[in-house]
Design an enzyme around this catalytic site. Sequence first.
Site, PDB file in Angstrom:
ATOM      1  N   SER A   1       0.845  -1.180   0.000  1.00  0.00           N
ATOM      2  CA  SER A   1       0.000   0.000   0.000  1.00  0.00           C
ATOM      3  C   SER A   1       0.893   1.246   0.000  1.00  0.00           C
ATOM      4  O   SER A   1       1.818   1.318  -0.803  1.00  0.00           O
ATOM      5  CB  SER A   1      -0.957  -0.047   1.191  1.00  0.00           C
ATOM      6  OG  SER A   1      -2.075   0.758   0.961  1.00  0.00           O
TER       7      SER A   1
ATOM      8  N   ASP B   1      -8.672  -5.133  -5.911  1.00  0.00           N
ATOM      9  CA  ASP B   1      -8.252  -3.987  -5.108  1.00  0.00           C
ATOM     10  C   ASP B   1      -8.445  -2.673  -5.857  1.00  0.00           C
ATOM     11  O   ASP B   1      -7.846  -2.465  -6.918  1.00  0.00           O
ATOM     12  CB  ASP B   1      -6.767  -4.156  -4.746  1.00  0.00           C
ATOM     13  CG  ASP B   1      -6.215  -2.994  -3.944  1.00  0.00           C
ATOM     14  OD1 ASP B   1      -7.006  -2.227  -3.366  1.00  0.00           O
ATOM     15  OD2 ASP B   1      -4.973  -2.874  -3.887  1.00  0.00           O
TER      16      ASP B   1
ATOM     17  N   HIS C   1      -6.307  -6.242  -1.803  1.00  0.00           N
ATOM     18  CA  HIS C   1      -5.207  -5.382  -1.368  1.00  0.00           C
ATOM     19  C   HIS C   1      -4.114  -6.166  -0.634  1.00  0.00           C
ATOM     20  O   HIS C   1      -4.376  -6.787   0.392  1.00  0.00           O
ATOM     21  CB  HIS C   1      -5.780  -4.298  -0.465  1.00  0.00           C
ATOM     22  CG  HIS C   1      -4.939  -3.076  -0.312  1.00  0.00           C
ATOM     23  ND1 HIS C   1      -4.523  -2.315  -1.381  1.00  0.00           N
ATOM     24  CD2 HIS C   1      -4.452  -2.449   0.787  1.00  0.00           C
ATOM     25  CE1 HIS C   1      -3.829  -1.277  -0.944  1.00  0.00           C
ATOM     26  NE2 HIS C   1      -3.763  -1.344   0.371  1.00  0.00           N
TER      27      HIS C   1
END
Length: 497
Positions: free
Chosen positions: A178, A440, A465
């Site tokens: 991320s 995601d 994710h």
Amino acid sequence: MAVQRSESLRSLLSSVTVFLLLSLCVFAEARVKGFGKFSEGQDPECTTGGVCEELWFTQKLDHFNGADSRQWKQRFFVNEAFSRPEGPVFLMIGGEGPANAAWMQDGTWLKYAEKLGALCFMLEHRFYGKSRPTSDLSTGNLRFLSSRQALADLAHFLSVTAETRGLGDRHWVAFGGSYPGSLAAWSRLKYPHLIHGSVATSAPVHATVNFPEYLEVVRRSLASENADCPKIVEEASNTLVKLLKDPETYDNITKDFNLCSKLQIQTEMDSAYFLETLAGNFMDVVQYNEDNRGFEGVTGTNITIKVLCEAMSDSSLGDPYQRYAAVARFMMEAFSVKCLDVSFNSYLKEMTNASWEGPAAGGGRQWVYQTCTEFGFYQSTDSPDQPFSGFPLKYHVQQCADFFNVSADQLAEAVAETNEYYGGYDIRSSRIVLPNGSIDPWHALGVTQDISPELPAVFIEGTAHCANMYPARSEDLPQLPLARDYIFLFLQKWLNQ
């Protein structure tokens, strides 16, 4: 059959005690953050030697001002279990929340470390968790919070640690998922003499003020489970928007969504905050759909796209609006939330509390500051190809002004500077592998096709994710272990260069 689905959903949700509790209490904060990691998991019981021991590194407050000699203590962890004298050094980068020691005990990167004989470190990001460089989170102090300062922290940590531990001849590989995935890519880009390679998972490398594509992916991801699901969600959301225009409906809405106090819509910010809060039930579930986050201490991971779409398709719950309300109530019941606070004024007070003991100090105030001064990333409804309504870009931008006195022009300029500095999608570097999952929503700001042989993308169909970072399990889609193996091949190759 519809009644059975409803009871099944209620049974499933009733077994869940905590899942994205923050998202139910101050959900706009979590969704602006987008990555949704802080305050979700609890540090698990440490069962592996001393890998969960908190260690501290003396760090500079401002790496870009030689006249500023102030210092602070940054938290880090180390796992030496797999280290061999000629092996590499792995550095897991912390992000927009407390560093979770679970990653020192499990995760794909440790499987790589075991095979390659790597020494493993995890460094917590400045201003998050226990890494507190300043006395409070006032806007004046937050000027020391940026990705550039964080990368300089990494470089200084690496340089000093390599010298003190005698690691100068060993290759360092950065890992992150991320926002930390972006940092992993950028650490290789900006410090190629220190970082030999990186695995930048689910990394939104392109900054943008307006990010309606997030919700476009949410629509597609819902439709992948049930083609009618996003259409029903859209009908429900549109119905609610219409009802909000009539104060005579507020008592019913208050009851339908189990609000903590009678709904008061006095400004567009009030309406947008309420609508965004409800949309968040779907946004976060999509983002982390079927990811193996349980090992971090996160519960409720069995609430999936399938569960939500079954509820939205269940006619026994009423019309689409009533099903939307039922989902919100089910979630609150499951998460032991007595009522839903959708007051934007309450959120404003929380986000402007600059104390380390404040309700948003777990990461919310800090991350929103970074979005206002570096990244944007605002998941607005400014697209016809998504199922929600009522929280446009101006709502998000206004928060920057309300919280930090950052204007729309300043925000736009800051985001442009971020892309100028790092290159956005057009990274010019080498030995960076960039995995993303098709479910995601963040993949829309990532690299999903190879840039060059030295900048390969790994696009994993059907995963969400950071899926490739989590520990393997039997129910993983077959393409997920294949992706992990593919990434490992790049590490093997690059560490021989």
